[in-house]
Design a protein around this motif. Structure first.
Motif, PDB file in Angstrom:
ATOM      1  N   MET A 122       0.819  -1.185   0.000  1.00 44.92           N
ATOM      2  CA  MET A 122       0.000   0.000   0.000  1.00 44.92           C
ATOM      3  C   MET A 122       0.868   1.256   0.000  1.00 44.92           C
ATOM      4  SD  MET A 122      -3.188  -0.894   2.413  1.00 44.92           S
ATOM      5  CE  MET A 122      -4.504  -1.803   1.723  1.00 44.92           C
ATOM      6  N   GLU A 123       2.024   1.138   0.627  1.00 47.80           N
ATOM      7  CA  GLU A 123       2.934   2.278   0.598  1.00 47.80           C
ATOM      8  C   GLU A 123       3.306   2.624  -0.838  1.00 47.80           C
ATOM      9  OE1 GLU A 123       3.616  -0.371   2.624  1.00 47.80           O
ATOM     10  OE2 GLU A 123       3.479   0.472   4.627  1.00 47.80           O
ATOM     11  N   ASN A 124       3.600   1.596  -1.643  1.00 51.99           N
ATOM     12  CA  ASN A 124       4.004   1.819  -3.031  1.00 51.99           C
ATOM     13  C   ASN A 124       2.899   2.475  -3.846  1.00 51.99           C
ATOM     14  OD1 ASN A 124       6.440   0.641  -2.417  1.00 51.99           O
ATOM     15  ND2 ASN A 124       5.937  -1.333  -3.338  1.00 51.99           N
ATOM     16  N   LEU A 125       1.656   2.248  -3.478  1.00 53.85           N
ATOM     17  CA  LEU A 125       0.528   2.834  -4.190  1.00 53.85           C
ATOM     18  C   LEU A 125       0.111   4.175  -3.609  1.00 53.85           C
ATOM     19  CD1 LEU A 125      -1.645  -0.381  -4.589  1.00 53.85           C
ATOM     20  CD2 LEU A 125      -0.262   0.739  -6.346  1.00 53.85           C
ATOM     21  N   GLY A 126       0.735   4.568  -2.496  1.00 54.21           N
ATOM     22  CA  GLY A 126       0.394   5.832  -1.860  1.00 54.21           C
ATOM     23  C   GLY A 126      -0.978   5.820  -1.210  1.00 54.21           C
ATOM     24  N   LEU A 127      -1.433   4.641  -0.772  1.00 57.05           N
ATOM     25  CA  LEU A 127      -2.747   4.532  -0.137  1.00 57.05           C
ATOM     26  C   LEU A 127      -2.628   4.730   1.371  1.00 57.05           C
ATOM     27  CD1 LEU A 127      -4.078   1.401  -2.038  1.00 57.05           C
ATOM     28  CD2 LEU A 127      -4.652   3.799  -2.463  1.00 57.05           C
ATOM     29  N   ALA A 130      -2.897 -10.200  12.204  1.00 58.78           N
ATOM     30  CA  ALA A 130      -2.415  -8.886  11.787  1.00 58.78           C
ATOM     31  C   ALA A 130      -3.436  -8.361  10.792  1.00 58.78           C
ATOM     32  CB  ALA A 130      -1.036  -8.987  11.142  1.00 58.78           C
ATOM     33  N   GLY A 131      -3.487  -7.074  10.608  1.00 60.66           N
ATOM     34  CA  GLY A 131      -4.469  -6.529   9.688  1.00 60.66           C
ATOM     35  C   GLY A 131      -4.077  -5.171   9.170  1.00 60.66           C
ATOM     36  N   VAL A 132      -4.743  -4.788   8.091  1.00 62.89           N
ATOM     37  CA  VAL A 132      -4.547  -3.480   7.475  1.00 62.89           C
ATOM     38  C   VAL A 132      -5.915  -2.845   7.300  1.00 62.89           C
ATOM     39  CG1 VAL A 132      -3.742  -2.240   5.437  1.00 62.89           C
ATOM     40  CG2 VAL A 132      -2.502  -4.247   6.219  1.00 62.89           C
ATOM     41  N   CYS A 133      -6.037  -1.594   7.639  1.00 62.54           N
ATOM     42  CA  CYS A 133      -7.273  -0.853   7.425  1.00 62.54           C
ATOM     43  C   CYS A 133      -6.988   0.261   6.434  1.00 62.54           C
ATOM     44  CB  CYS A 133      -7.786  -0.267   8.738  1.00 62.54           C
ATOM     45  SG  CYS A 133      -9.288   0.711   8.524  1.00 62.54           S
ATOM     46  N   GLU A 134      -7.712   0.254   5.331  1.00 67.80           N
ATOM     47  CA  GLU A 134      -7.608   1.328   4.347  1.00 67.80           C
ATOM     48  C   GLU A 134      -8.919   2.101   4.409  1.00 67.80           C
ATOM     49  OE1 GLU A 134      -7.565   2.131  -0.395  1.00 67.80           O
ATOM     50  OE2 GLU A 134      -7.128   0.107   0.275  1.00 67.80           O
ATOM     51  N   ASP A 135      -8.901   3.248   5.083  1.00 68.19           N
ATOM     52  CA  ASP A 135     -10.128   4.004   5.332  1.00 68.19           C
ATOM     53  C   ASP A 135     -10.800   4.508   4.066  1.00 68.19           C
ATOM     54  OD1 ASP A 135     -10.121   3.702   8.103  1.00 68.19           O
ATOM     55  OD2 ASP A 135      -8.769   5.403   8.363  1.00 68.19           O
ATOM     56  N   THR A 136     -10.054   4.649   2.984  1.00 63.05           N
ATOM     57  CA  THR A 136     -10.647   5.156   1.746  1.00 63.05           C
ATOM     58  C   THR A 136     -11.155   4.030   0.846  1.00 63.05           C
ATOM     59  OG1 THR A 136      -8.488   5.198   0.677  1.00 63.05           O
ATOM     60  CG2 THR A 136      -9.210   7.226   1.761  1.00 63.05           C
ATOM     61  N   ALA A 137     -11.057   2.774   1.304  1.00 60.21           N
ATOM     62  CA  ALA A 137     -11.536   1.647   0.499  1.00 60.21           C
ATOM     63  C   ALA A 137     -13.053   1.676   0.411  1.00 60.21           C
ATOM     64  CB  ALA A 137     -11.067   0.323   1.113  1.00 60.21           C
TER      65      ALA A 137
END
Length: 178
Positions: A1-6, A33-40
């Motif tokens: 996600m870092e590479n995509l700038g998310l 473990a988890g990732v939350c992308e608030d703009t998803a």
């Protein structure tokens, strides 16, 4: 996600997940473990398909719920000598076209094989998604989760997409309390 700038938040442990999302308290003490992308977000697939079907119907002939039993990409030539794709349905109807949109989902490779075309690298994932009703007073705290079952390990190891309650539609009717 870092590479995509998310913009996202990574949770290193089940304890961090449970702290951030109280409705997921069952994660506490687990090796998650988890990732939350608030703009998803998500798309309503049926409505999206209907919109694409409507748009396609404005400029071409559309056939839905039609079982194709033969597909010849080197079919008959038209009056100008151009090759046309010929599809034959299970009821014997012949459909000819210059172009075809193949929307066969998990059966795509079967259709490609029928047409003597190379298969594509297609992976079909089984997804579990639950719908439920809750009191409006709780709806804001319950996320929607999708469980992609492949890759399980003794500690589960499945792939989950969890959308925070703030990113979903209400799970309760406007005027009803469950």
């Amino acid at each position: 996600m870092e590479n995509l700038g998310l913009k996202h938040t990574f949770y290193e442990t089940g304890d961090e997940i449970a702290e951030a999302f109280p409705a997921l308290a069952g994660c506490k003490g687990q090796p998650y473990a988890g990732v939350c992308e608030d703009t998803a977000g998500h798309i309503k697939a049926s409505k999206a398909c209907k919109a694409m079907l409507t748009a396609a119907g404005d400029s071409c002939e559309v056939h839905t719920s039609t079982k194709i039993v033969a597909l010849d990409i080197n079919g008959n030539a038209d009056e100008k000598g151009n090759r046309r794709i010929v599809a034959t349905t299970e009821v014997g109807m012949t459909i000819q076209a210059d172009n075809v949109v193949l929307a066969a989902g998990p059966w795509t490779n079967e259709v490609l094989t029928m047409a003597d075309l190379d298969e594509i690298n297609l992976k079909v994932w089984e997804i579990q998604w639950a719908h439920y009703r809750v009191k409006k007073s709780l709806a804001h705290s319950i996320p929607q989760a999708f469980h992609f079952r492949k890759g399980q390990t003794p500690q589960d190891g499945g792939l989950y997409y969890v959308f925070p309650a703030s990113a979903t539609e209400s799970v309760a009717d406007q005027d009803e309390e469950y």
